[in-house]
Design a protein around this motif. Structure first.
Motif, mmCIF file in Angstrom:
data_model
loop_
_atom_site.group_PDB
_atom_site.id
_atom_site.type_symbol
_atom_site.label_atom_id
_atom_site.label_comp_id
_atom_site.label_asym_id
_atom_site.label_seq_id
_atom_site.Cartn_x
_atom_site.Cartn_y
_atom_site.Cartn_z
ATOM 1 N N ASP A 154 0.832 -0.991 -0.020
ATOM 2 C CA ASP A 154 -0.039 -0.057 0.045
ATOM 3 C C ASP A 154 0.872 1.356 0.172
ATOM 4 O OD1 ASP A 154 -2.230 -1.533 -0.002
ATOM 5 O OD2 ASP A 154 -2.600 -1.438 2.133
ATOM 6 N N ALA A 155 1.992 1.090 0.303
ATOM 7 C CA ALA A 155 2.863 2.348 0.440
ATOM 8 C C ALA A 155 3.937 2.578 -0.956
ATOM 9 C CB ALA A 155 3.921 2.212 1.714
ATOM 10 N N GLY A 156 3.578 1.327 -1.692
ATOM 11 C CA GLY A 156 4.301 1.847 -3.086
ATOM 12 C C GLY A 156 5.659 0.868 -3.202
ATOM 13 N N ARG A 157 5.881 0.129 -1.888
ATOM 14 C CA ARG A 157 7.371 -0.477 -1.768
ATOM 15 C C ARG A 157 7.158 -1.688 -2.570
ATOM 16 N NH1 ARG A 157 8.085 -0.514 4.667
ATOM 17 N NH2 ARG A 157 5.707 -1.416 4.403
ATOM 18 N N VAL A 158 8.341 -1.987 -3.408
ATOM 19 C CA VAL A 158 8.344 -3.247 -4.281
ATOM 20 C C VAL A 158 8.558 -4.235 -3.320
ATOM 21 C CG1 VAL A 158 9.605 -4.516 -5.980
ATOM 22 C CG2 VAL A 158 9.142 -2.155 -6.212
ATOM 23 N N ARG A 159 7.633 -5.396 -3.447
ATOM 24 C CA ARG A 159 7.367 -6.446 -2.428
ATOM 25 C C ARG A 159 7.310 -8.058 -2.984
ATOM 26 N NH1 ARG A 159 8.507 -6.071 3.132
ATOM 27 N NH2 ARG A 159 7.325 -4.423 3.908
ATOM 28 N N ARG A 379 19.944 -6.294 3.091
ATOM 29 C CA ARG A 379 19.906 -5.388 4.300
ATOM 30 C C ARG A 379 18.590 -4.870 4.556
ATOM 31 N NH1 ARG A 379 23.425 -2.009 2.737
ATOM 32 N NH2 ARG A 379 25.479 -3.295 3.526
ATOM 33 N N TYR A 380 18.119 -4.319 3.341
ATOM 34 C CA TYR A 380 16.690 -3.686 3.167
ATOM 35 C C TYR A 380 15.625 -4.530 3.734
ATOM 36 C CZ TYR A 380 12.824 -1.034 1.466
ATOM 37 O OH TYR A 380 11.597 -0.667 1.157
ATOM 38 N N ALA A 381 15.689 -5.893 3.104
ATOM 39 C CA ALA A 381 14.760 -6.745 3.316
ATOM 40 C C ALA A 381 14.656 -7.212 5.037
ATOM 41 C CB ALA A 381 14.777 -7.876 2.528
ATOM 42 N N LEU A 382 15.779 -7.404 5.538
ATOM 43 C CA LEU A 382 15.724 -7.959 6.869
ATOM 44 C C LEU A 382 15.539 -6.896 7.907
ATOM 45 C CD1 LEU A 382 19.127 -10.071 6.644
ATOM 46 C CD2 LEU A 382 16.900 -10.828 6.562
ATOM 47 N N SER A 383 15.661 -5.513 7.384
ATOM 48 C CA SER A 383 14.929 -4.460 8.321
ATOM 49 C C SER A 383 13.679 -4.249 8.198
ATOM 50 C CB SER A 383 15.873 -3.104 7.828
ATOM 51 O OG SER A 383 15.547 -2.609 6.761
ATOM 52 N N VAL A 384 12.985 -4.406 7.218
ATOM 53 C CA VAL A 384 11.777 -4.286 7.019
ATOM 54 C C VAL A 384 10.761 -5.385 7.138
ATOM 55 C CG1 VAL A 384 11.988 -2.085 5.719
ATOM 56 C CG2 VAL A 384 11.368 -4.415 4.539
ATOM 57 N N GLY A 385 11.336 -6.592 6.865
ATOM 58 C CA GLY A 385 10.619 -7.805 6.853
ATOM 59 C C GLY A 385 9.782 -7.955 5.766
#
Length: 530
Positions: A154-159, A379-385
């Motif tokens: 919903d925030a526009g982040r690629v997931r 690093r990014y993925a482990l920080s945001v889950g």
């Protein structure tokens, strides 16, 4: 159709060439769970796998590295960045050492010194080793599984991404904390060896989530190839003399600075070559380094060192060019949160400026940018889950959900796009009026594509997306070309034949139905041509 394959991971890597393999490896080493999806079979598909390549590998000697950086600055229009060049030289040196030890690559040994020769790689062996290596690291590979669209929250982040497993006839959906696009460049399905999977799919997906591109005007690379061949080993033609059809020497022709002479001549008559400036030792090294280059001649009874043979030029687009997804930090993050880019999918202006990196610079960029993107994505993925898979939506647009319109197929789109993107007069020997006409045709084509292009079966979505991506890449390329009213690097303009010092900047572009361009300051070379 069977049930959709649902997977969840920390990092999803799209593309199984060298950049994707290094991204997957480094993400796994950083502690992330990794899934890699490849349109073909990881380890055999792409431009690197069927060929040998040089590598921009330079010993950590200050003088040697300064000389290496200076080698292409003028050719690239002084747009390369010393910070990035230094990083690539250091990362490549480290990665090649790691490949020798942990990757178990059998580098040849210099008999006079006893040291391994690490300035080149044999593509088939390199990629076979990379596949084995990343599987040992725990990476899950989905072969023959093209990604078709990105997933966003919903925030526009690629997931994550959605795709199709061609052999299993099954859709898949991978939710992830971050995505690395390492899907290669776009060669417009020109037929150049290994580029049939390089159709700009990753660029299209990136644009659909709002990513920006840089250096797309420098995406008009053409490789020299023997007539009827797919092998564009242009570096070998540095040892060649080129001839008119009557046998006279074609003055000014060459593989580095004289390709435009060859292209101009090919409009009116055939061109011939003879690799007659390679001595016996160079010939031996050539055959050892690129056996597939010589196979075509051996089968036809031609000795390319003593016989003249006809040559042509194949479009290599962003595979050999330098344009691609813009990277905004040292981790090769894109301008969209959660999306990282590596290899030919990313801009290579950082190390090559506006001129092709050939094989060696591109190989170094692939392993370096892949390493940084993989580490950064982990690093990014482990920080945001990973987040909730249920809250994600597909960002894909053209070619995915439209019904099929009679008489309008993906093959028709590709043919129409190629007519504007491959001819020398439109894309290589550029002039504003000709580029404007070609762009107008592509804009009309895009209107039809976005409104009518669809697929009547699941597998057909891949063809539709490829056709849309080729058209989109062409539009970004020509919009950027018109925005640079000068001759710099590979973008040579008949109507603006000189370099303009006031245009020492990068041209950014993006958008789908409405393409935009703007400039970004270049902090590249300390030297600016005057």
């Amino acid at each position: 159709m069977t049930d959709v394959l649902e997977l969840s991971t920390d990092v999803l890597v799209i593309g199984g060439g060298p950049a994707g393999a290094w991204a997957a490896l480094r993400a796994a080493k950083a502690g992330a769970d990794v899934v890699l999806v490849d349109k073909g079979y990881c380890g055999t598909s792409g431009a690197t796998a069927p060929s040998g390549t040089g590598v921009w590998y330079v010993e950590p000697d200050t003088t040697a590295r300064e000389r290496a950086k200076a080698g292409r600055e003028a050719l690239g229009g002084y747009l390369a960045d010393h910070h990035w060049m230094d990083r690539v030289l250091e990362q490549t040196y480290s990665n090649m050492d790691l490949l020798a030890v942990e990757g178990r690559y059998p580098f040849p040994v210099d008999t006079s010194t006893g040291k391994q020769i690490r300035t080149g790689l044999q593509g088939p062996e390199y990629m076979r080793r990379m596949r084995t290596w990343i599987r040992r690291a725990g990476v899950r590979i989905l072969d023959h599984s093209p990604a078709l669209e990105l997933l966003v929250d919903d925030a526009g982040r690629v997931r994550g991404a959605v795709g199709y497993q061609r052999h299993e006839h099954q859709d898949y959906r991978v939710s992830a904390g971050a995505v690395v696009v390492a899907s290669g460049g776009c060669a417009f399905l020109s037929g150049a060896l290994g580029t049939n999977v390089d159709t700009g799919d990753g660029a299209l997906m990136a644009a659909e989530v709002g990513a920006e591109f840089s250096g797309m005007e420098f995406s008009n690379a053409y490789g020299i190839a023997a007539a009827g061949s797919t092998i564009t080993k242009t570096a070998y033609y540095a040892y060649a003399t080129f001839f008119h059809a009557d046998g006279s020497v074609l003055e000014g022709a060459g593989s580095v600075k004289g390709r435009s002479v060859i292209a101009s001549t090919l409009r009116n008559e055939p061109v011939f070559a003879q690799i007659d400036r390679a001595d016996a030792e160079v010939q031996r090294r050539m055959r050892l380094g690129q056996p597939n280059f010589f196979l075509q001649f051996d089968r036809r009874g031609i000795d390319p060192f003593t016989d003249k043979f006809e040559v042509g030029m194949l479009a290599e687009g962003t595979v050999r060019g330098t344009g691609g997804i813009n990277v905004v930090d040292d981790d090769c993050a894109s301008s969209v949160p959660g999306l990282f880019a590596a290899g030919d999918a990313a801009t290579r202006e950082r190390i090559c400026g506006g001129f092709t990196g050939g094989g060696s610079h591109n190989a170094a960029w692939a392993m370096s940018s892949g390493s940084w993107a993989g580490t950064g994505a982990a690093r990014y993925a482990l920080s945001v889950g990973r987040g909730s898979a249920s809250g994600l939506r597909g960002a894909g647009t053209v070619g995915l959900r439209n019904p099929v319109r009679t008489g309008f197929t993906a093959a028709d789109v590709v043919k129409a796009a190629q007519a504007q993107l491959i001819p020398f007069d439109k894309n290589y020997l550029r002039s504003g009026d000709r580029v404007s006409v070609a762009l107008g045709e592509l804009e009309s084509l895009w209107g039809a594509v976005s409104a009518d292009l669809g697929a009547d079966h699941p597998a057909g979505r891949m063809a539709a997306r490829q056709a849309a991506a080729i058209t989109a890449v062409g539009r970004w390329m020509y919009h950027s070309t018109l925005a640079r009213t000068e001759t710099r690097g590979m973008s040579k303009r008949d109507d603006y034949p000189e370099l303009d010092v006031t245009q020492h900047h990068h041209v950014l572009t993006g958008g789908l139905d409405s393409v935009w361009t703007r400039t970004s300051e270049s902090v590249g070379s300390a030297l600016v041509a005057s």
